[in-house]
Design an enzyme around this catalytic site. Structure first.
Site, mmCIF file in Angstrom:
data_model
loop_
_atom_site.group_PDB
_atom_site.id
_atom_site.type_symbol
_atom_site.label_atom_id
_atom_site.label_comp_id
_atom_site.label_asym_id
_atom_site.label_seq_id
_atom_site.Cartn_x
_atom_site.Cartn_y
_atom_site.Cartn_z
ATOM 1 C CG LEU A 105 -2.035 1.080 1.144
ATOM 2 C CD1 LEU A 105 -2.961 0.408 -0.304
ATOM 3 C CD2 LEU A 105 -3.073 0.509 2.369
ATOM 4 C CG ASP A 106 1.428 3.602 -3.752
ATOM 5 O OD1 ASP A 106 2.060 3.165 -3.724
ATOM 6 O OD2 ASP A 106 0.683 3.430 -4.042
ATOM 7 C CE LYS A 107 6.475 8.461 3.147
ATOM 8 N NZ LYS A 107 8.049 8.761 3.330
#
Length: 260
Positions: A105-107
């Protein structure tokens, strides 16, 4: 030299128990801190499940506690097991078992992230194909129209491919819900950008049979028995994909990589 099929090397037995890494186990064995049934172990010794292994007198038991965790990942936490990265998800949870994340899950995204110490399940989930549904709530920077919803759901050209058809539903003026079965790099953000929208918030609310529910941001919980069973059921069939189809999957996978 033939080994009993149930026996494992002592360093593997120690690392499987979650006690420490295999390398550290080797050091402990070399220093004479490990015993098998009361006898000091040497490197390369093998143990059976019923053997009593102790490290510095402390009993290590075969790690039967598979950990499956649902985390509501906050924005700014990075999905990596590299502890040198500030804000890495492993240190954020601080679990006593060595756990890792399933998928990413992207930052700048938040929401549901699965964490586990079960290495097999990770590969199974990532191979579960169309069963591997992930659902997101996305907020964009300008009003959504029907054309946007239609184009998002029919497929958008990004990363040298066209995204698979998917379910998209408008929830309010700036917010939509999307269900993906593929996980291209920053897929939703790229799809929106292609259509001239910028994502201002992205939250994952479901992975397969597991939903975020009312888990607060930054909190985590163990999966229920039912959730784990559902997860394992959905991934069981991933082994039985016919070979021809698997080859086809492999060949399409290659086209997704960005060219030079």
């Amino acid at each position: 030299m033939s080994h009993h099929p149930d026996s494992v090397r002592i360093n593997k037995a120690i690392s499987d128990s979650g006690f420490t890494s295999r390398r550290k186990a080797d050091t402990l064995i070399e220093q004479g801190h490990v015993t098998i049934n009361g006898t000091v172990a040497t490197l390369g010794d093998r143990v059976m499940p019923e053997d009593e292994v102790r490290v510095k007198g402390k009993l290590i038991t075969e790690n039967d506690t598979d950990v499956y965790i649902a985390l509501n990942k906050p924005v700014g936490i990075t999905c990596t097991t590299d502890r040198r990265v500030e804000g890495n998800v492993v240190d954020f949870i601080g679990h006593e078992e060595r756990i890792f994340h399933v998928g990413r899950l992207d930052k700048p995204s938040e929401g549901l992230l699965l964490m586990t110490n079960d290495g097999d399940i990770v590969n199974k989930i990532l191979r579960a194909g169309n069963k591997h549904e992930k659902e997101y709530i996305v907020t964009v920077d300008r009003p959504i129209n029907q054309d946007f919803i239609k184009r998002m759901s029919n497929g958008v050209p990004i990363l040298d491919t066209v995204t698979k058809k998917c379910e998209v539903e408008q929830l309010s003026r700036f917010v939509f819900r999307i269900v993906l079965v593929q996980g291209l790099n920053r897929q939703i953000r790229r799809m929106c950008e292609y259509l001239g929208y910028n994502v201002t918030a992205l939250k994952r609310i479901r992975i397969m049979n597991i939903t975020l529910g009312d888990l607060k941001v930054g909190e985590w919980r163990d999966l229920t028995k039912k959730e784990i069973e559902g997860l394992l059921d959905a991934t069981e069939e991933s082994k039985n994909i016919p070979q021809a189809q698997r080859n086809q999957n492999a060949s399409t996978g290659g086209r997704r990589r960005r060219r030079g």
